[in-house]
Structures are given as C-alpha cells and as structure tokens.
Design a protein around this motif. Sequence first.
Motif, mmCIF file in Angstrom:
data_model
loop_
_atom_site.group_PDB
_atom_site.id
_atom_site.type_symbol
_atom_site.label_atom_id
_atom_site.label_comp_id
_atom_site.label_asym_id
_atom_site.label_seq_id
_atom_site.Cartn_x
_atom_site.Cartn_y
_atom_site.Cartn_z
ATOM 1 N N SER B 67 0.836 -1.201 0.000
ATOM 2 C CA SER B 67 0.000 0.000 0.000
ATOM 3 C C SER B 67 0.865 1.242 0.000
ATOM 4 N N GLY B 68 0.331 2.314 -0.541
ATOM 5 C CA GLY B 68 1.072 3.569 -0.606
ATOM 6 C C GLY B 68 1.698 3.783 -1.969
ATOM 7 N N MET B 69 2.566 4.780 -2.059
ATOM 8 C CA MET B 69 3.247 5.084 -3.314
ATOM 9 C C MET B 69 4.711 5.317 -2.993
ATOM 10 N N ALA B 70 5.602 4.786 -3.835
ATOM 11 C CA ALA B 70 7.035 4.913 -3.565
ATOM 12 C C ALA B 70 7.778 5.221 -4.853
ATOM 13 N N LEU B 71 9.000 5.705 -4.719
ATOM 14 C CA LEU B 71 9.782 6.154 -5.870
ATOM 15 C C LEU B 71 11.100 5.403 -5.986
ATOM 16 N N VAL B 72 11.382 4.960 -7.199
ATOM 17 C CA VAL B 72 12.668 4.350 -7.530
ATOM 18 C C VAL B 72 13.510 5.434 -8.188
ATOM 19 N N PHE B 73 14.723 5.636 -7.706
ATOM 20 C CA PHE B 73 15.528 6.721 -8.276
ATOM 21 C C PHE B 73 17.017 6.429 -8.172
ATOM 22 N N ARG B 74 17.772 7.272 -8.855
ATOM 23 C CA ARG B 74 19.223 7.272 -8.758
ATOM 24 C C ARG B 74 19.716 8.676 -8.485
ATOM 25 N N ILE B 75 20.819 8.793 -7.800
ATOM 26 C CA ILE B 75 21.491 10.073 -7.659
ATOM 27 C C ILE B 75 22.724 10.046 -8.556
ATOM 28 N N LEU B 76 22.861 11.047 -9.419
ATOM 29 C CA LEU B 76 24.028 11.116 -10.302
ATOM 30 C C LEU B 76 25.195 11.769 -9.568
ATOM 31 N N PRO B 77 26.400 11.565 -10.085
ATOM 32 C CA PRO B 77 27.595 12.114 -9.435
ATOM 33 C C PRO B 77 27.471 13.607 -9.102
ATOM 34 N N GLU B 78 26.814 14.387 -9.943
ATOM 35 C CA GLU B 78 26.690 15.826 -9.681
ATOM 36 C C GLU B 78 25.612 16.114 -8.630
ATOM 37 N N GLY B 79 24.991 15.077 -8.123
ATOM 38 C CA GLY B 79 23.998 15.273 -7.075
ATOM 39 C C GLY B 79 22.572 15.366 -7.582
ATOM 40 N N LYS B 80 22.404 15.314 -8.908
ATOM 41 C CA LYS B 80 21.042 15.360 -9.431
ATOM 42 C C LYS B 80 20.343 14.028 -9.209
#
Lengths: 252, 252
Positions: B67-80
């Motif tokens: 249940s709920g909503m979640a995010l899959v992500f990456r952080i790039l070397p520059e912090g983005k």
Amino acid sequence: MNKMEVPAEKLSSCSTCSVRRFALYKDIPLDSLSWLQGMRSGQYRLSPKQSLYTEGNLSREVFTLFSGMALVFRILPEGKRQILRILLPGDFLGFQVDLDQPMDHSVIAASECVFCVFPKENIRRMIREIPELTMRMMELQSESVIDCHDWIASIGQKTAIQRVAQLFLMVYLRIRERGAVQDSSVIFPLTQHDIADAVGVTPVHVSRVASELRKEQIADCKQGRLYVYNLQQLADIASVKLDNTTGVYRWR
Amino acid sequence: MNKMEVPAEKLSSCSTCSVRRFALYKDIPLDSLSWLQGMRSGQYRLSPKQSLYTEGNLSREVFTLFSGMALVFRILPEGKRQILRILLPGDFLGFQVDLDQPMDHSVIAASECVFCVFPKENIRRMIREIPELTMRMMELQSESVIDCHDWIASIGQKTAIQRVAQLFLMVYLRIRERGAVQDSSVIFPLTQHDIADAVGVTPVHVSRVASELRKEQIADCKQGRLYVYNLQQLADIASVKLDNTTGVYRWR
DNA sequence: CGCTCTGTTGACTTACGTCAATTTTTGTGG
DNA sequence: CCACAAAAATTGACGTAAGTCAACAGAGCG
C-alpha cells in the motif's frame, strides 16, 4: 524483399561462435551446442537501413545479433524517432512472454548485419528444458532494465555533450569487451542523426558537441569509426565513474 | 531506525490481498496462498521520505509494495536525482539474479507505505519450484523494459508539458486499474520537485506547465491528489494514443 | 560527373533554467 | 484548535543551452 536468408551451407556454427560468451546461451555446455543449433531456424542477413521487424507487428521469432550493429527504436506519433538500444554482436532481442503481444519497438540494421533466428516456441522449450537458461534469461532482462536506467538518467539529467560522451563511452567499452578495438578506435556506423535520436538532441547540435570533443582531442567519430583518444576524460565529461580496479576500465 | 517491522498480529494476509492480481503472485492457485505467505518474512511500514534501500548497497530481500506510493531513483555524481519508476500497490521490486550485485537504484516512500518482504533465497526457491512463477517473473521484467522505453521516449523527444501530461496520465490510469479513483481524482503524494526529477525538468518549470494544465481545465494536482478533468485532452497533449476499444481507456 | 546523404557553421529564436521574492500549504507542538 | 515554522508552490525578470533555418562543403555512389 527486406531481409535475406543465409543459405544453409554458409550458416555460422554455434560451436565455434566467437560471440557466444555474450549471448543468452553462454553457459550452455559444449555437448549441447549442436542441440542449440538445432533450435535455430536460420540466419538473416540485412544491409544497412533494412528493417528486422517493426513496432506494432507480431513476431514469431527472436534473435541474437551475430555480427554488425543495429538499432532498437520507436517512432512517436509526431514522427520523432527515439533510439532505445544499440545492438552489438551477442545481444539478444525480440523476446516477449506473451507470444501474441505486438512488438513495442522496431529494429533496423546500422551496418551490414547477420542475425541468428529462433522461433519463439523453441525459446520457450529451451527455457523449460534448461533451467540455467531461465536464470540467464532473467539476468539479461535485469541488465536490460539497468541499461534503461542508465539511459533515462543520462537523457533526463545531463547536458548534450555529457549525453554524447556517455554514448561514445558506452559503445566503445562494449565493443572493446568484444575485442574489436584497433588503434584506440572501433567500428561505429551510426550517423550523427542516429546519435541525435539516441540522446534526444538535434543532429545540428550533435555536430557541435562532437566537434567540441574533437577539438579537445578526447574523441572523434568519422568515416564509420569512433576514435577514443582519452577514455578517462571522456568518462569525466560524461560524468560516469569508471571502475578500473581490475586494471581494465569498466562501466560501473 | 528507518523502517518499521509490522507486528505479527497486524500482518496482512495473502489470501485476502486486494492487490495480489497485480503482483508477481497473481496466478498462484488459492490453495498455495498460505505457502506463499510462508515465503514472506514480514512487512515493513515506511513513513513518507523514508528509505527502503539505497543504491550501491546489497539487499538480501525483495519486495512487493502492498500500500502507498514509492519512488525508484538514482542520484548522479553531480547530485542530481532521476526518478526511474513510480511504484504502486502490487509492484514488485528489488529482484536481481545475482545475489551479490549491489542495487543500481534507491527506493523511498512517497506516502505512508507498507511493503511485503521476501528473502531473495525464498524467491529463488519459488521460481525453481513453480514454473508458472518463472514465466510471470519474465512477464514483469518485460513490462519493466517496455515502461522504461515509454519513459525514455518521453523524456528524449517530448516537451516539458507533454512529459508532465504523460506522467499524470500514466499514474492516473495505473491507479484507476486498481479501482482507486474518486470524483475523477486519485491519491498523488508526489511534490512538484518529485515530478521534476521524474521528467527531467526544473521544479519551477513543472509549476508553470502544471498551472497551464490547470488553466485549460485538463488536470490539476493539489493537496496530495491528482485531478484529471479531461482524459482525452490529457492524452492528446501527452501525444499518447489511448486504446478505448474495450470501452475503457487503456495505455496502449 | 552530377546526385544524394551527411556533416559543418553562422545567425537567430525559443524553451527551459536560474535566481529571488512572495504566497500557500503542510506539519508539529502547545 | 491555533500558532508557528518549514516545506512546497507560484510568479516575474532575466540568462542560456539547445532548437531552427539556411547556406555550404565533402563524401559516397550510380
């Protein structure tokens, strides 16, 4: 006629295949190779710009690229083209679980290509009969997803020159794994238009950033070859961390 | 402590699970559900902004969002940060063939979330013991790749407003499949910053295109909900062809 | 030798980014 | 329930990376 069947007497043999170690079948024991070859229905030869299959159509076959370079892409409703994957020898393509699902992408040859052809039913049989193949299949799919993540992060967050640098780097390293580097250059049949459609910028702008990389003596792409003069600088520009703990530069 | 174990007496049960039809386990016969539940080591509860696992780390577990909503992500070397996937109930995540491969992405909760937890060894056992699960697993992986292709094509070729429209559309339709639409709106805990990191534009610019969509009475996102006033127009802007041959609008 | 495809370069435009000030919403503790 | 702080969203002015248009130059090919 689009693609040409390779005549039976000229078919390449799985047992001596130099790119098998990159393929789905890499872990198949040597004594099963003739069985594997029996699963293969043949080979197709494609000239540059010829199409292997097209988005929206059904395909009864899956493929392994045996030689050459090919492009996976989609055409958007406005007519724009997005390249989704660059195929190198050993790459597996066209698999879907649901046999009746139309393909979500198209494939064209970027250079002269030969594809090994497997009827989908054979692949399903192979997966059922050889459990290791199942795991290998999942491994390939996981890698695909990771590659997509790389691609998304690049297009979503990087500048044009970073994206082009990343593309050059990725292709160069992948070809190098296959042992096809000569004088720090590799075969690279993509046009700047292709590169543009891959990284999501304009061909004109690709020309500009490519000449930037050329001026800085980092990389150059001309006459169907990609020259990488300074791998580390290329990676720095692409903002990709190279792993060289093993002495060889690797992607991640 | 980051995530909280759900106490044993409050664990939800697989046999009555309302999102099982979206999960990896959707085709498991009813009489195997208690066996399935035995494979599950428990559930985690996460508050918004809490992290499930982080890029570069190993994980011994895989998950299904309950249940709920979640995010899959990456952080790039520059912090983005690049968001790679929006997780909805039933979504399977964290699987890799190679148990010792570090994760290529991170996951955080966007809203209050509950995740079902499976030790990786159990998943491998399940795959080995239930052949249909293997096929289902591949099906999920194929869908992942197709979703990635959608995402790449969107950020590679479309304008900011088109990308935001496509994101809204995709999330809205996926939530609607789960039957959670109320008054043409759905729960939507993403901030404009999250949206920005998903589609590869600036939060400020997301605000601008969002107010554009609001002004045109097409969609609006406020107070944690996403309102879709005109689905067809939203799809037109996103330049996505909706399939409504079945009477219901579908993505492809 | 001319035709087409690909790449290059310059002038100009535009979509989106940046910065900063302001308002609105959300969350927390008394 | 209100007060307050913090986070999120909005808006305007301005800057810039990349797009567009167009002319031109090589390269490959019949």
